[in-house]
Design an enzyme around this catalytic site. Structure first.
Site, PDB file in Angstrom:
ATOM      1  N   PRO A 272       0.812  -1.229   0.000  1.00  0.00           N
ATOM      2  CG  PRO A 272      -0.933  -1.596   1.502  1.00  0.00           C
ATOM      3  CD  PRO A 272       0.377  -2.176   1.035  1.00  0.00           C
ATOM      4  CB  CYS A 273       1.065   3.961  -2.434  1.00  0.00           C
ATOM      5  SG  CYS A 273      -0.597   4.477  -2.914  1.00  0.00           S
TER       6      CYS A 273
END
Length: 425
Positions: free
Chosen positions: A84-85
């Site tokens: 996840p960014c």
């Protein structure tokens, strides 16, 4: 770590974490990899994966041992993922280890468990910022502990035939005797594919008489698509700045359309069409011949697309990894020179048992200024415990525990996910 057996050209397997809707999966398939497993938190994205690519998909938190056991996939060729960014995104708060979605450090810890030949992890450009220099240095140091050599590279999707800039920060790691053959893929589309060229046939699909004129307006690459998360974002093309960028290309970025423009829709000088889900997928690098279908309702479909890793970029990196593992081409002679030092302040503290004074840290930092070292210490404190002790009249700094999640059973992340699992993406 013991060496793996030599690979035949047909023996490339991949275990993919945080797989999303399969942008990276599709690209790796095109590069010759076969999935042993993919793990994805979002059930709808997992359904997209299983319906399109027909491989085993596990649904749930990738770090939950009740969901899957990484040790079951020991010996897989490639450990890959688009963790996840939001922890690193400039569009968010760049919380790093303070964000429950941060799984980068956890992924690195799976190397001695799964014993892959190679690792490929990608994230947003924000992870390359000075704020995360110590975080990156810790990743490289842990790779070294496991006998791996890692390199980071910022790649722009527009250089690989994708009609948007979409910079992604990619980590590739292998053992040194394989890494000597790894070379980052060269840009493949020097003329760049424009939004107009990529979408013209889809804009004209409803008989819009002004599709040719619109193509002339949309004569550049687009801003980066923003998929958003369950916490933030919806079915639009991103924040205000991104919407302005889309407007310059004749696209209304305030929402996603259900259908292409009709035959009698006004010309682009009077009206801007919105992208459909199919158009968004084309912007992200899915091709017509992929025949890819996204599960769920429109907002979910768009989020899956907007959060994906463009398949052409994944294929290009996958091709380079595959060539390296087969020892194709000439050996690199610059591997030692590419062992980048991201944070000399962190590195000095990590190697010191008794701590270092400010003067000693300045001597280790190539900037050479007290202010620069103090700035680094402030950034470092966000992801690590930092202790100060008095040594006579001298204050010394000691590096404490890493605050990030690496698999600890008592980490605060578990409670956060238990309470807010429906908001985590």
């Amino acid at each position: 770590m013991p060496r793996k057996k030599s690979l035949s050209a047909a023996a490339f397997t991949v275990a993919e974490i945080c797989a999303g809707a399969g942008g990276q999966s599709l690209g790796l398939h095109k590069a010759g990899f076969t999935h042993s497993v993919a793990v994805e938190l979002d059930a709808t994205a997992a359904l997209t994966l299983s319906q399109n690519l027909k491989f085993p998909v596990v649904v749930g938190d990738v770090a939950d041992p009740q969901v899957w056991q990484p040790s079951d996939f020991e010996g897989v060729t490639l450990l890959a993922g688009g963790v996840p960014c939001p922890p690193f995104s400039a569009a968010g708060k760049q919380l790093g280890t303070s964000d429950e979605r941060d799984l980068f450090a956890w992924a690195i810890e799976q190397i001695p468990v799964m014993k892959p030949r190679a690792v490929m992890l990608e994230n947003v450009r924000g992870l390359s910022a000075p704020r995360f220099a110590a975080y990156r240095q810790r990743v490289l140091d842990r790779l070294d502990d496991f006998g791996f050599v890692g390199e980071w590279k910022l790649l722009n999707a527009s250089e690989f035939g994708v009609p948007q800039l979409r910079p992604r920060f990619v980590l590739v790691a292998m053992q040194a005797d394989d890494m000597r053959y790894f070379r980052w893929p060269e840009p493949q589309d020097r003329t760049r594919t424009t939004v107009g060229d990529a979408l013209h046939s889809l804009m004209a699909a409803g008989g819009w008489r002004h599709a040719d004129a619109w193509r002339e307006v949309a004569n550049d690459i687009g801003p980066t698509l923003v998929g958003g998360s369950k916490k933030h974002g919806g079915a639009d093309l991103g924040p205000t700045r991104a919407k302005l960028g889309w407007a310059r290309l004749g696209v209304d970025g305030k929402g996603v359309a259900d259908a292409p423009p009709s035959k009698d829709a006004p010309p682009p000088s009077e009206w801007m069409p919105r992208l459909t889900v199919e158009m968004a997928a084309r912007i992200q690098g899915w091709a017509e011949e992929d025949h890819y279908q996204f599960a769920g309702r429109k907002t979910s479909q768009y989020r899956q697309i907007g959060n994906a890793f463009p398949p052409p970029v994944a294929k290009a990196i996958g091709d380079s990894i595959r060539a390296a593992l087969l020892h194709e081409g000439e050996e690199r002679t610059d591997l030692a020179e590419h062992a980048d030092l991201h944070d000399p302040v962190y590195r000095a503290l990590a190697r010191s048992e008794n701590g270092l004074s400010l003067d000693e840290l300045v001597a280790n930092y190539n900037d050479g200024s007290v202010a620069a070292v103090q700035q680094r210490l402030a950034a470092l404190q966000r992801d690590f415990e930092l202790v100060t002790v008095q040594d006579g009249e001298t204050e010394r700094y000691l590096l404490g525990e890493f605050k990030g999640f690496t698999g600890q059973s008592d980490h605060w992340r578990h409670e956060m996910l238990a309470k807010h699992s429906n908001r985590v993406s």
